[in-house]
Scaffold this motif. Structure first.
Motif, PDB file in Angstrom:
ATOM      1  N   MET A   1       0.842  -1.181   0.000  1.00 16.82           N
ATOM      2  CA  MET A   1       0.000   0.000   0.000  1.00 16.82           C
ATOM      3  C   MET A   1       0.886   1.242   0.000  1.00 16.82           C
ATOM      4  N   LEU A   2       0.523   2.188  -0.813  1.00 11.74           N
ATOM      5  CA  LEU A   2       1.301   3.420  -0.903  1.00 11.74           C
ATOM      6  C   LEU A   2       1.093   4.292   0.327  1.00 11.74           C
ATOM      7  N   GLU A   3       2.181   4.809   0.836  1.00  8.85           N
ATOM      8  CA  GLU A   3       2.121   5.764   1.939  1.00  8.85           C
ATOM      9  C   GLU A   3       1.851   7.154   1.358  1.00  8.85           C
ATOM     10  N   MET A   4       1.476   8.089   2.218  1.00  5.09           N
ATOM     11  CA  MET A   4       1.189   9.453   1.773  1.00  5.09           C
ATOM     12  C   MET A   4       2.383  10.066   1.039  1.00  5.09           C
ATOM     13  N   ASP A   5       3.598   9.847   1.547  1.00  7.32           N
ATOM     14  CA  ASP A   5       4.798  10.383   0.894  1.00  7.32           C
ATOM     15  C   ASP A   5       4.947   9.836  -0.529  1.00  7.32           C
ATOM     16  N   ASP A   6       4.622   8.554  -0.716  1.00 11.51           N
ATOM     17  CA  ASP A   6       4.701   7.942  -2.044  1.00 11.51           C
ATOM     18  C   ASP A   6       3.703   8.594  -3.002  1.00 11.51           C
ATOM     19  N   LYS A   7       2.507   8.835  -2.523  1.00  8.64           N
ATOM     20  CA  LYS A   7       1.476   9.461  -3.356  1.00  8.64           C
ATOM     21  C   LYS A   7       1.879  10.871  -3.759  1.00  8.64           C
ATOM     22  N   ALA A  75       9.401   7.833  -8.601  1.00  2.22           N
ATOM     23  CA  ALA A  75       8.046   7.942  -8.076  1.00  2.22           C
ATOM     24  C   ALA A  75       7.332   6.592  -8.098  1.00  2.22           C
ATOM     25  N   GLY A  76       7.891   5.636  -8.824  1.00  2.00           N
ATOM     26  CA  GLY A  76       7.339   4.288  -8.834  1.00  2.00           C
ATOM     27  C   GLY A  76       6.243   4.043  -9.858  1.00  2.00           C
ATOM     28  N   ILE A  77       6.060   4.956 -10.815  1.00  3.82           N
ATOM     29  CA  ILE A  77       4.977   4.752 -11.773  1.00  3.82           C
ATOM     30  C   ILE A  77       5.440   4.190 -13.115  1.00  3.82           C
ATOM     31  N   ILE A  78       6.759   4.040 -13.269  1.00  2.00           N
ATOM     32  CA  ILE A  78       7.287   3.311 -14.423  1.00  2.00           C
ATOM     33  C   ILE A  78       8.394   2.382 -13.931  1.00  2.00           C
ATOM     34  N   THR A  79       8.684   1.375 -14.727  1.00  2.00           N
ATOM     35  CA  THR A  79       9.831   0.518 -14.466  1.00  2.00           C
ATOM     36  C   THR A  79      10.763   0.620 -15.664  1.00  2.00           C
ATOM     37  N   MET A  80      12.037   0.448 -15.417  1.00  2.00           N
ATOM     38  CA  MET A  80      13.035   0.502 -16.481  1.00  2.00           C
ATOM     39  C   MET A  80      13.872  -0.768 -16.407  1.00  2.00           C
ATOM     40  N   GLU A  94       0.594  -1.848 -11.140  1.00  2.00           N
ATOM     41  CA  GLU A  94       0.124  -2.006  -9.756  1.00  2.00           C
ATOM     42  C   GLU A  94       0.063  -0.663  -9.033  1.00  2.00           C
ATOM     43  N   THR A  95       1.078   0.157  -9.198  1.00  2.00           N
ATOM     44  CA  THR A  95       1.080   1.472  -8.552  1.00  2.00           C
ATOM     45  C   THR A  95      -0.007   2.362  -9.145  1.00  2.00           C
ATOM     46  N   ILE A  96      -0.177   2.305 -10.439  1.00  2.00           N
ATOM     47  CA  ILE A  96      -1.200   3.117 -11.104  1.00  2.00           C
ATOM     48  C   ILE A  96      -2.598   2.700 -10.627  1.00  2.00           C
ATOM     49  N   LYS A  97      -2.820   1.399 -10.474  1.00  2.00           N
ATOM     50  CA  LYS A  97      -4.107   0.918  -9.952  1.00  2.00           C
ATOM     51  C   LYS A  97      -4.355   1.452  -8.549  1.00  2.00           C
ATOM     52  N   GLU A  98      -3.303   1.480  -7.741  1.00  2.00           N
ATOM     53  CA  GLU A  98      -3.455   1.946  -6.367  1.00  2.00           C
ATOM     54  C   GLU A  98      -3.786   3.434  -6.309  1.00  2.00           C
ATOM     55  N   ILE A  99      -3.154   4.217  -7.170  1.00  2.00           N
ATOM     56  CA  ILE A  99      -3.474   5.651  -7.241  1.00  2.00           C
ATOM     57  C   ILE A  99      -4.909   5.835  -7.718  1.00  2.00           C
ATOM     58  N   ALA A 100      -5.320   5.052  -8.705  1.00  2.00           N
ATOM     59  CA  ALA A 100      -6.699   5.128  -9.200  1.00  2.00           C
ATOM     60  C   ALA A 100      -7.694   4.789  -8.095  1.00  2.00           C
ATOM     61  N   GLU A 101      -7.368   3.789  -7.275  1.00  2.00           N
ATOM     62  CA  GLU A 101      -8.237   3.404  -6.155  1.00  2.00           C
ATOM     63  C   GLU A 101      -8.381   4.549  -5.148  1.00  2.00           C
ATOM     64  N   CYS A 102      -7.314   5.331  -4.977  1.00  2.00           N
ATOM     65  CA  CYS A 102      -7.392   6.483  -4.075  1.00  2.00           C
ATOM     66  C   CYS A 102      -8.478   7.446  -4.544  1.00  2.00           C
ATOM     67  N   PHE A 103      -8.490   7.736  -5.844  1.00  2.00           N
ATOM     68  CA  PHE A 103      -9.500   8.640  -6.384  1.00  2.00           C
ATOM     69  C   PHE A 103     -10.894   8.027  -6.308  1.00  2.00           C
ATOM     70  N   THR A 104     -10.999   6.743  -6.583  1.00  2.00           N
ATOM     71  CA  THR A 104     -12.288   6.068  -6.507  1.00  2.00           C
ATOM     72  C   THR A 104     -12.849   6.154  -5.094  1.00  2.00           C
ATOM     73  N   THR A 105     -11.991   5.930  -4.102  1.00  2.00           N
ATOM     74  CA  THR A 105     -12.414   6.019  -2.704  1.00  2.00           C
ATOM     75  C   THR A 105     -12.854   7.432  -2.360  1.00  2.00           C
ATOM     76  N   LEU A 106     -12.087   8.436  -2.804  1.00  2.00           N
ATOM     77  CA  LEU A 106     -12.456   9.825  -2.520  1.00  2.00           C
ATOM     78  C   LEU A 106     -13.814  10.169  -3.118  1.00  2.00           C
ATOM     79  N   VAL A 107     -14.060   9.733  -4.350  1.00  2.00           N
ATOM     80  CA  VAL A 107     -15.336  10.019  -5.008  1.00  2.00           C
ATOM     81  C   VAL A 107     -16.480   9.331  -4.265  1.00  2.00           C
ATOM     82  N   LYS A 108     -16.296   8.063  -3.907  1.00  2.00           N
ATOM     83  CA  LYS A 108     -17.345   7.332  -3.182  1.00  2.00           C
ATOM     84  C   LYS A 108     -17.648   7.990  -1.843  1.00  2.00           C
ATOM     85  N   GLU A 109     -16.603   8.393  -1.138  1.00  2.00           N
ATOM     86  CA  GLU A 109     -16.810   9.035   0.158  1.00  2.00           C
ATOM     87  C   GLU A 109     -17.486  10.390  -0.004  1.00  2.00           C
ATOM     88  N   HIS A 110     -17.110  11.104  -1.047  1.00  2.00           N
ATOM     89  CA  HIS A 110     -17.743  12.400  -1.318  1.00  2.00           C
ATOM     90  C   HIS A 110     -19.228  12.204  -1.605  1.00  2.00           C
TER      91      HIS A 110
END
Length: 125
Positions: A1-7, A75-80, A94-110
């Motif tokens: 799970m991404l920490e706030m600093d990672d996001k 930032a962890g959003i690409i691999t080389m 995987e990281t992109i999915k997790e960031i997307a889930e953050c927005f999905t959660t915010l929208v649902k809570e809103h």
């Protein structure tokens, strides 16, 4: 799970117009490498892009593009991955999915009326 600093690091990396364009094109597969199709390909070559293909799309020198790519990688959003004499880049799904889930959660809570207090606790309205 991404920490706030990672996001925050992800959003800062994508906050630069050139990096955002590079990431968007990596993610959508808009770049292609010239790969010798007569030789066996492993999975990374079949779906990745290479640094020179990215640099060809911008009016920057290769070192500048490499610095932008390093920011996206850090930032962890690409691999080389280095393969022979090229470096191939892929989105880190995987990281992109997790960031997307953050927005999905915010929208649902809103939509459900949850608000956040300054101390990060939730309160239903």
């Amino acid at each position: 799970m991404l920490e706030m600093d990672d996001k925050v690091k992800i959003f800062k990396a994508l906050g630069h117009e050139t990096r955002f364009k590079i990431f968007k094109n990596i993610f959508t597969g808009s770049y292609a490498c010239s790969v010798d199709n007569t030789k066996p390909q492993d999975d990374i070559i079949a779906q990745a892009t290479c640094v020179t293909s990215i640099a060809d799309q911008f009016d920057f020198a290769l070192p500048t593009i490499s610095r932008h790519l390093k920011e996206l990688k850090d930032a962890g959003i690409i691999t080389m991955t280095k393969h022979k004499n090229k470096i191939y880049i892929e989105p880190n799904i995987e990281t992109i999915k997790e960031i997307a889930e953050c927005f999905t959660t915010l929208v649902k809570e809103h939509e459900s009326g949850v608000i956040y207090q300054f101390d990060n606790t939730k309160e239903a309205i």
